[in-house]
Write an enzyme that holds these catalytic residues in place. Structure first.
Site, mmCIF file in Angstrom:
data_model
loop_
_atom_site.group_PDB
_atom_site.id
_atom_site.type_symbol
_atom_site.label_atom_id
_atom_site.label_comp_id
_atom_site.label_asym_id
_atom_site.label_seq_id
_atom_site.Cartn_x
_atom_site.Cartn_y
_atom_site.Cartn_z
ATOM 1 C CG ASP A 301 -2.183 0.906 0.918
ATOM 2 O OD1 ASP A 301 -2.124 1.715 -0.041
ATOM 3 O OD2 ASP A 301 -3.172 0.835 1.651
HETATM 4 C C1 NOJ Z 1 -3.934 4.062 -0.010
HETATM 5 C C2 NOJ Z 1 -5.141 3.186 0.145
HETATM 6 O O1 NOJ Z 1 -5.104 2.521 1.389
HETATM 7 C C3 NOJ Z 1 -5.264 2.168 -0.957
HETATM 8 O O2 NOJ Z 1 -6.478 1.472 -0.805
HETATM 9 C C4 NOJ Z 1 -5.168 2.823 -2.288
HETATM 10 O O3 NOJ Z 1 -5.385 1.897 -3.310
HETATM 11 C C5 NOJ Z 1 -3.807 3.476 -2.395
HETATM 12 N N1 NOJ Z 1 -3.702 4.494 -1.377
HETATM 13 C C6 NOJ Z 1 -3.550 4.095 -3.763
HETATM 14 O O4 NOJ Z 1 -4.316 5.214 -3.935
#
Ligand code: NOJ
Length: 761
Positions: A301
């Site tokens: 993430d």
């Molecule tokens: C953080 C989020 O937790 C995740 O779900 C998302 O896909 C990513 N950022 C990318 O934007």
């Protein structure tokens, strides 16, 4: 109790051993490959053989969009540095670069200017639509309509692939039981059975039947794992769960989407029992890639690698790279740890080159399967971009699923549906809001593109007078900053109250702002924010004939409203067609059929609250105080999982249970629409395994069917329970089916149905 253990998956211990051997031996057997197409595997091997270590590590590196590719190229600073990395082939993917023109330009740079010209994969959060927005995922889950959910994801992919995207960071399959956590809006609610089916439907919608088609995209199941169990519902917080919850609640939806061939998985910000998910080899190597045989790749993430340092797990970014790579996190999103340290770590032997090869093999396989090597520009089509965005067909489907997602929570005295010939008074700032209904994840779409409730009423030809009552928020509204709610300006109250006084029926549109749920939006109070509760009570004081239309992204505490307001309609954040769906439902052109995918607490203090809880040793009720309860509120939710009314009435009778074949227990029930209105019902089947080697919940959803019944019509609804539904994971992660007595309940919600029992021999 004797365990007739039917091992559905090889034991975790065996896979631990297998994966240790795999890591020692240098991960995957080079000859095996990850595609079912041997030709792709050969191409991947041939390309891998040509790559330098730097180029391999580059494939494992993802950057956020760092310059406007439609404008001049950066000539200095970080952006220039990243552009150089692109040209050197040190970037495997970018996220948040949108538009056919911008994605084409970045792809061109990589394809034409890097040594091997390996195309980029473009990632974006296409969560509930792209330009045309469908209801937030939690709302879609309330439809219990898998075909409509699949279609919604399909249309999202058609729009997003037209603007250069070929990889979405969806579906989020995190189970969550805590409405305080803002990201419940992005999931399918509290139940692993429903969540598994919905997750698989979304993967199918995004990926289609042919991943190489120019209108399908790779899906990404997230967040692996446990993110939905962040302590006290506070985003990014610690996750500490026992094995039974991990194996039976958190992991099954991930397993289901892996079985549905999801191409990628995103790990998670949180620690799980002390180990950050990104550096968690048990999750990523032993379970995901080992026991489940996942063949795609794992992306971190955003910055979750780097966050292992504040977690107190890795001491610096170099150790982050070592731990994350060895633990099976194949691509780094925005931590810069791989691009900075992975080459060095391989050279020093701390990370085996085979670990890097394995990650790159997985990434290249997905790129080949997407068809990017045949045509790297196939997703960057200005023509498709022009034709497909906000396409009328997508709007039509968005309206369809929006109508299906609405849940009727209360309808005392059949106040709904309303009579189109009678004028109503509409109150609430959300009634004219064209942005909030778009929800929190509207990254690809444009503000003010939802049909508001007022517009929906106009289009439907309803007669109304409107008063805002009170502004919901004051100050700027942005995705990455806190909202400021209006808690002082009551200047609109008097007009609203005066209008309400003379009205037959008042429709009050209240709830959460669209950006009040989602990432970083945890709450400790779940009532109506700002001055809305006060406004509601002021209006109620002059006119009790209120229809409360709720817009929100999570379960709210509605105890006061439930006690006072005769009709309550849960409309969530329904997307582009919100106002049309709401107007049609208010006036009976749509008969509500949604059922809650998450329990609504009476009070925040009950959180986490969920229907499939354990019984405890003192379930009560007792006359003394020594049973598991609260002194000040009932244990039960206000509105339970699976609950939802209709303008029709459904009567259940004739439950039959036949367990003569233990491999196929048959359960059936007759349902009759006893009203004079055609409607749709979702019949739900729950079981309880009374005694087991690991205690089981009081109820577990194991089947459902959604169907239409004309007025007066009856239908027999049948279910077959097999080992899959009757078994569970023990504390070693083995799937077991144990003989003994089971309770079964079939009905209209998790708290209402006909009950029976059977013995599993
Ligand atoms: C953080 C989020 O937790 C995740 O779900 C998302 O896909 C990513 N950022 C990318 O934007």
């Amino acid at each position: 109790m004797e365990i007739k253990s039917l091992m559905k998956t090889t034991s975790i211990l065996t896979f631990l051993l297998v994966s240790v051997i795999a890591i020692l031996a240098g991960c995957a057997d080079k000859k095996v490959g990850y595609s079912t197409d041997p030709e792709i595997n050969e191409k991947v091997e041939a390309l891998l053989a040509k790559m330098t270590l730097e180029e391999k590590v580059g494939q494992m590196n993802q950057y956020n969009g760092f310059y406007d590719a439609t404008g001049p190229a950066p000539s200095e600073g970080d952006a220039k540095n990243k552009l150089d990395h692109l040209k050197k082939g040190w970037v495997g993917s970018v996220l948040n670069v949108r538009g056919a023109e911008a994605t084409r330009e970045l792809q061109r740079i990589v394809v034409e200017e890097s040594r091997l010209g390996i195309p980029l994969i473009f990632g974006l959060d296409v969560i509930h639509g792209h330009k045309t927005l469908t209801p937030i995922p939690l709302a879609e889950a309330a439809s219990w309509d898998l075909a409509a959910i699949e279609k919604s994801a399909r249309n999202a992919a058609i729009e997003a692939t037209a603007v250069g995207q070929n990889w979405t960071f969806a579906p989020m399959v995190d189970i969550s039981r805590d409405a305080r956590w803002g990201r419940v809006m992005e999931g399918a609610g509290e139940d692993p059975y429903l969540g598994s089916l919905i997750g698989a439907a979304r993967v199918k919608g995004f990926q289609g039947d042919d991943l190489a088609a120019s209108n399908t995209m790779a899906a990404c199941a997230k967040h692996f794992a446990g993110y939905g169990f962040s302590e006290s519902g506070r985003d990014y917080n610690t996750v500490d769960v026992g094995t039974s919850t991990l194996y039976n609640i958190i992991l099954p939806p991930f397993k289901a989407v892996v079985d549905a061939d999801v191409k990628t998985v995103m790990n998670s910000f949180n620690t799980l029992n002390g180990i950050p998910a990104t550096g968690n080899a048990f999750l990523q190597r032993d379970i995901l890639k080992g026991a489940w045989g996942f063949k795609g790749f794992v992306i971190s993430d955003w910055g979750s690698g780097q966050q292992m340092i504040p977690h107190g797990y890795a001491s610096d970014l170099e150790q982050v790279a070592e731990m994350a790579a060895n633990a099976g996190s194949d691509m780094d999103m925005e931590s810069y740890s791989y691009v900075k340290y992975l080459v060095k770590l391989v050279e020093s032997g701390k990370v085996k080159e085979a670990v890097v090869d394995d990650a790159v093999r997985r990434i290249l396989t997905v790129k080949y399967e997407l068809g990017l090597f045949d045509d790297p520009y196939k997703y960057c089509s200005e023509e498709r971009e022009k034709d497909l965005l906000y396409h009328p067909d997508h709007q039509k489907d968005a309206l369809d699923i929006a109508k299906k997602s609405i849940v009727l929570l209360k309808n005392e005295g059949h106040i709904l549906p309303l009579d189109r010939n009678k004028k109503v008074v509409v109150i609430g700032a959300l009634a004219e809001d064209k942005t909030s209904p778009l929800g929190s994840w509207r990254i690809g779409s444009d503000d003010s593109t939802a049909v508001s409730v007022l517009e929906g009423l106009d289009l439907f030809g309803a007669k109304y007078a409107y008063a805002e009552g009170a502004k919901l928020v004051t100050g700027p509204v942005a995705f990455n900053s806190e909202l400021v709610f209006n808690t002082t300006d009551r200047s609109g109250f008097s007009k609203a109250v005066a209008l309400a006084k003379s009205a037959g029926t008042v429709v009050m549109v209240l709830g959460e702002h669209g950006l009040q749920t989602g990432e970083g939006r945890s709450r400790t109070e779940l009532g109506l924010p700002g001055l809305q509760q006060e406004l509601l009570e002021n209006v109620y004081a002059v006119n009790k004939n209120i229809v409360l239309v709720l817009m929100n992204g999570r379960p709210l505490t509605l105890t006061w409203a439930d006690e006072h307001i005769p009709a309550i309609l849960e409309t969530w954040h329904l997307g582009s067609q919100s106002g049309n769906a709401i107007a049609q439902t208010l006036y009976g052109a749509n008969n509500p059929s949604g059922k809650l995918p998450m329990s609504f607490p009476r009070r925040v203090g009950q959180c986490p609250i969920y229907y499939n809880h354990m019984n405890t040793g003192r379930p009560g009720p007792n006359t003394d105080v020594f049973w598991s309860h609260y002194m000040d509120v009932a244990n039960t939710p206000l509105y339970p999982f699976g609950y939802g009314l209709s303008y029709s009435d459904f009567d259940y009778s004739g439950l039959k249970v036949d367990a003569s074949d233990p491999k196929a227990v048959k359960v059936s029930v007759t349902v009759k629409n006893t009203s004079d209105t055609d409607g749709e019902e979702v019949t739900q089947l729950y079981i309880r395994d009374r005694f087991a080697s690991v205690a089981r919940p009081v109820k577990e959803l194991k089947g459902f069917e959604k169907y239409k019944l004309k007025a007066g019509e009856s239908k027999t609804v049948s279910f077959i329970l097999t080992d899959k539904e009757l078994g569970f994971y023990d504390n070693d992660g083995r799937f077991v089916v144990e003989p003994g007595m089971f309770d079964v309940m079939v009905g209209t919600s998790s708290d209402k149905g006909l009950t029976g029992e059977f013995e599993l021999m």
